[in-house]
Design an enzyme around this catalytic site. Structure first.
Site, PDB file in Angstrom:
ATOM      1  N   PHE A 157     -39.554  73.630  48.270  1.00 25.01           N
ATOM      2  CA  PHE A 157     -38.275  74.984  48.092  1.00 25.01           C
ATOM      3  C   PHE A 157     -37.900  76.185  48.784  1.00 25.01           C
ATOM      4  CE2 PHE A 157     -38.328  71.826  44.777  1.00 25.01           C
ATOM      5  CZ  PHE A 157     -37.441  70.793  45.072  1.00 25.01           C
TER       6      PHE A 157
ATOM      7  N   GLY B 193     -37.286  71.228  60.326  1.00 22.44           N
ATOM      8  CA  GLY B 193     -38.922  70.730  60.543  1.00 22.44           C
ATOM      9  C   GLY B 193     -38.619  69.301  61.332  1.00 22.44           C
TER      10      GLY B 193
ATOM     11  N   ARG C 279     -28.211  62.442  64.365  1.00 14.83           N
ATOM     12  CA  ARG C 279     -28.163  60.937  64.757  1.00 14.83           C
ATOM     13  C   ARG C 279     -29.360  61.324  63.002  1.00 14.83           C
ATOM     14  NH1 ARG C 279     -30.977  58.782  69.405  1.00 14.83           N
ATOM     15  NH2 ARG C 279     -29.314  57.698  69.277  1.00 14.83           N
TER      16      ARG C 279
ATOM     17  N   LEU D  57     -32.353  60.370  61.247  1.00 15.12           N
ATOM     18  CA  LEU D  57     -33.124  59.459  61.590  1.00 15.12           C
ATOM     19  C   LEU D  57     -34.141  58.497  61.045  1.00 15.12           C
ATOM     20  CD1 LEU D  57     -35.467  62.665  63.114  1.00 15.12           C
ATOM     21  CD2 LEU D  57     -34.056  61.000  63.868  1.00 15.12           C
TER      22      LEU D  57
ATOM     23  N   PRO E 235     -31.769  57.010  57.544  1.00 14.57           N
ATOM     24  CA  PRO E 235     -30.783  56.929  55.868  1.00 14.57           C
ATOM     25  C   PRO E 235     -31.762  57.128  54.144  1.00 14.57           C
ATOM     26  CG  PRO E 235     -30.145  55.828  57.673  1.00 14.57           C
ATOM     27  CD  PRO E 235     -31.528  55.559  58.149  1.00 14.57           C
TER      28      PRO E 235
ATOM     29  N   LYS F 262     -29.920  66.462  63.777  1.00 13.78           N
ATOM     30  CA  LYS F 262     -30.526  67.786  63.112  1.00 13.78           C
ATOM     31  C   LYS F 262     -31.146  68.034  61.649  1.00 13.78           C
ATOM     32  CE  LYS F 262     -26.209  69.074  65.009  1.00 13.78           C
ATOM     33  NZ  LYS F 262     -24.463  69.742  64.707  1.00 13.78           N
ATOM     34  N   GLY F 263     -30.995  69.101  60.885  1.00 17.16           N
ATOM     35  CA  GLY F 263     -31.522  68.610  59.625  1.00 17.16           C
ATOM     36  C   GLY F 263     -30.791  68.264  58.570  1.00 17.16           C
TER      37      GLY F 263
ATOM     38  N   GLU G 219     -31.418  70.985  54.169  1.00 16.33           N
ATOM     39  CA  GLU G 219     -29.961  72.084  53.345  1.00 16.33           C
ATOM     40  C   GLU G 219     -28.677  71.967  52.795  1.00 16.33           C
ATOM     41  OE1 GLU G 219     -32.500  75.582  55.027  1.00 16.33           O
ATOM     42  OE2 GLU G 219     -33.924  75.204  54.159  1.00 16.33           O
TER      43      GLU G 219
END
Length: 735
Positions: free
Chosen positions: A245, A514, A618, A620, A622, A691-692, A695
């Site tokens: 975290f 990441g 997208r 990657l 789910p 995208k990330g 967070e």
């Protein structure tokens, strides 16, 4: 590979592996207890010694004297490391305070000694015999007391300390409807399940550390710098991490002390920071004081918006960037944001899941609800009214993709928002006061260079190597999915090796950057591997299709592995980004919906339902993405209702520095959580068009809970956490 133009059609778009809800390939190891975490690497050192850390018992001052005689005579003791015996130590680039204190003390529980013994119990017992005489100096431990003199911190191009657009003061004064309110968030602890832990071993002058760290390259460089040795003499390995975290982004005391202890003892040494030490010894999310002012026309159009934030840190530290989202989230012609940083002598403040936006959204999204009420508008309608498709501070920069409105509308429909009573305190279910709350979610999409190496053997097996880490996010799986998609093989034909400083440098795990960057780096390496495979097989790489373990072009099909019949093929590359980030603002968006029940007599708050709707390019995987979001929602609920590092402003330390005193949500606190991902791709983000999301799931949750509590009770709480003492006395009388 330089990514300079928006992604077009590519092999990832097949979505045979990528985009599928596959189980984690490391799941069996973790659920059976066989994943090799740092402290449990029994395979790399046959007879390790154990180190126990001694932390400073003052927050500021110096050590006058240390008496180590009794500890040295204790059974099993092999060595004692102190600043005096360790030799000259530098400070890593990413460290604010020294990791081994003495004679000066920078903060409470700063490491001042390591006792190394044959067993953990012997090391702990001997550490208790260390006697230290301190000279304590007065310190600054109270953010509220320091607020008035907190200066403007040094900013940079990506996060300036102040921004101004238009004439905020004039527009705010002229606005017919205004809000001026102050909100506070407390210090937070990462409270990850696995403590900071390291096993260190010297082989001559070569140091290897097995540790729990999110950013291998950062730690590799800073460990070498701290010890004053060449980088090629240090190897850092972190293949499995039991949660971070943000608390394990940087080199910490366990790594340095394990290395020093191993050198002093002449054998491998393992060190784990004991739980009561972690909160004060390592980093935390700093507390904030935030003032938000909003001015609007009667129709709800924001004409003026300002967000100021105060936080504190050690000397040479940085601010909690709680104003970041306000610079981008809502329209408004006249704007101002500002950060102030007080120099405090508390432990180092630094990144924790969604630094900046997580505490910033906790304040901003309450303010938006308060403003909507002043205007007599539905909170969702008010947010939609002030949506923008361009960066409000730089309107020449459009968002690459922005589906905030869609998230709000779909969430409202699925959650049953129309059943919400806009009058607070009016809806009951027996003894329970019922309420609903909403908040927008926002987190920027950060682009970071990321590299990988891909190998192909004669059996058609693909191996990926990168120093990327998996902190529970599913990196192993999505990297395997990427390689399988690109090379046209089944998942069981892909091996993934992570967390080794001898592998190509990746983005690492942090800032929700990441997944997108690391998989894009693997994509780049696979493109190079595809080109070499095609060349060896006599195909034009542009015409070759990779699927079902074969390479095809025209009427010819060849087994993939045959390209490596004469020897393994190795390809290495990295994704690097051009100017697209300057031309487009890249962010992720969402909406959080929460329903709560508050006991009318006792004030007990229970979350009944939670929903997150996310737009993050997208998705990657789910399944793993949903896990990330519900975990973030849980952390957001904790931040709203219970989490707080209580500061002793007399002696300068966090009082509740263990998991008995620092409360986090348990199963009984969290209801069923729903997550919806919009069907979206963002070709401007990367070749993955992703995208990330890890967070985004926390940003806004706290405010959604707070807004739901207000809707249930009519009591507005602006100071987190929302505990009984903050609102019980304001609840309506029980009939």
């Amino acid at each position: 590979m330089k990514f300079e133009t928006p992604a077009t059609a590519n092999p990832i778009d097949q979505l045979k592996r990528v985009g599928q809800p596959l189980d984690r390939i490391d799941g069996a190891l973790k659920t059976t207890g066989t994943a090799p975490y740092a402290y449990e690497r029994h395979d790399v050192a046959a007879d390790p010694a154990y180190g126990h850390v001694v932390g400073a018992s003052i927050a500021k001052g110096r050590i006058r004297a240390m008496d180590l005689d009794a500890a040295r005579r204790a059974p099993g003791v092999l060595a004692i490391v102190t600043a005096e015996t360790a030799g000259a130590l530098a400070k890593g680039k990413h460290n604010t305070a020294k990791l081994l204190g003495g004679p000066e003390i920078d903060h409470y529980h700063q490491a001042v000694a390591l006792v190394v013994a044959e067993s953990f119990e012997q090391a702990r017992a001997a550490a208790a015999l260390v006697r230290i005489d301190y000279v304590a100096d007065p310190g600054r431990f109270d953010l509220h007391a320091a607020k008035g003199t907190a200066p403007v911190p040094e900013g940079d191009a990506s996060s300036p300390s102040e921004t101004r657009v238009g004439d905020f003061s004039g527009a705010f004064a002229a606005a017919p409807v205004t809000l001026d309110a102050t909100y506070t968030t407390p210090d937070h602890s990462h409270a990850m399940m696995e403590p900071h832990a390291t096993l260190a071993r010297w082989d001559g002058d070569q140091l290897t550390v097995w540790t729990s760290n999110q950013m291998v390259a950062w730690t590799h460089a800073d460990l070498a710098k701290t010890l004053g040795v060449a980088k090629d003499k240090v190897r850092v390995m972190s293949p499995f991490i039991g949660g971070g975290f943000g608390g394990k982004l940087f080199l910490r005391a366990d790594v340095v002390l394990a290395a020093l202890g191993a050198r002093a003892a002449g054998r491998a040494v393992k060190v784990a920071l004991h739980r009561p030490l972690i909160a004060n010894n390592t980093t935390h999310r700093p507390a904030t004081i935030q003032r938000i002012r909003i001015g609007a026309q009667a129709d709800g159009t924001i004409t003026a918006i300002a967000h100021e934030s105060w936080s504190g840190d050690q000397k040479d530290g940085g601010p909690e960037t709680a104003v970041n989202q306000t610079r981008l989230l809502y329209a408004g012609a006249n704007r101002m944001t500002a950060m102030r940083l007080a120099e405090l002598d508390l432990p180092e403040g630094n990144s924790m899941r969604a630094p900046g936006e997580a505490p910033g959204m906790m304040a901003l999204e309450i303010a938006m609800d308060e403003m909507a009420e002043k205007l007599g508008m539905d909170p969702i309608a008010f947010r939609i009214r002030n949506d923008t498709q361009v960066d409000p501070e730089h309107p020449e920069r459009p968002f690459s993709a922005r589906a905030l409105v869609e998230c709000l509308r779909l969430g409202a429909e699925r959650f049953g928002w129309s059943r919400r009573n806009p009058q607070p305190g009016r809806q009951r279910e027996g003894q329970w006061l019922m309420g609903m709350g909403v908040a927008a979610a926002f987190r920027n999409n950060l682009l970071v260079k990321s590299g990988a190496r891909v190998r192909l053997d004669g059996d058609g097996r693909v191996t990926v190597e990168t120093d990327m880490t998996d902190i529970g996010t599913g990196s192993y799986t999505i990297i395997a999915q990427t390689a399988a998609e690109m090379m046209g093989v089944a998942m069981d034909q892909v091996s993934v090796r992570l967390g080794d400083s001898q592998f190509p440098v990746s983005a690492g795990s942090g800032g929700q950057f990441g997944a997108n960057n690391a998989t894009a780096g693997v994509y780049a390496a696979c493109v190079k591997l595809r080109e070499e495979v095609a060349r060896r097989l006599g195909f034009n790489s542009q015409d070759a299709a990779f699927s079902d373990g074969q390479v095809r072009a025209g009427n010819r099909a060849v087994p993939l592995g045959s390209a490596a019949a004469s020897g393994e093929i190795v390809a290495e590359d990295a994704i690097e980004y051009g100017d697209l980030a300057k031309k487009y603002q890249q962010s992720t968006f969402g909406a959080h919906f929460v329903a709560v029940a508050v006991d009318a007599a006792t004030g007990e708050t229970r979350i009944r339902r939670m929903l997150a709707v996310c737009a993050a390019g997208r998705i990657l995987n789910p399944k793993s993405a949903r896990s990330q979001v519900i975990g973030a929602m849980t952390m957001g609920a904790g931040a709203a209702l219970m989490e707080e590092l209580a500061v002793d402003t007399r002696h300068g330390f966090f009082v509740n520095h263990d998991l008995a005193g620092y409360e986090v949500p348990v199963h009984a606190d969290i209801p069923h959580q729903d997550v919806i991902f919009l069907d979206e791709t963002d070709p401007i983000s990367s070749p993955m068009k992703a995208k990330g999301v890890g967070e985004l799931g926390i940003c806004g949750v706290g405010a959604a809970v707070a807004n739901a509590v207000y809707n249930a009770t009519g009591v507005r709480v602006r100071d987190y956490p929302i505990t009984l003492d903050t609102y019980l006395h304001q609840l309506p009388d029980v009939a």
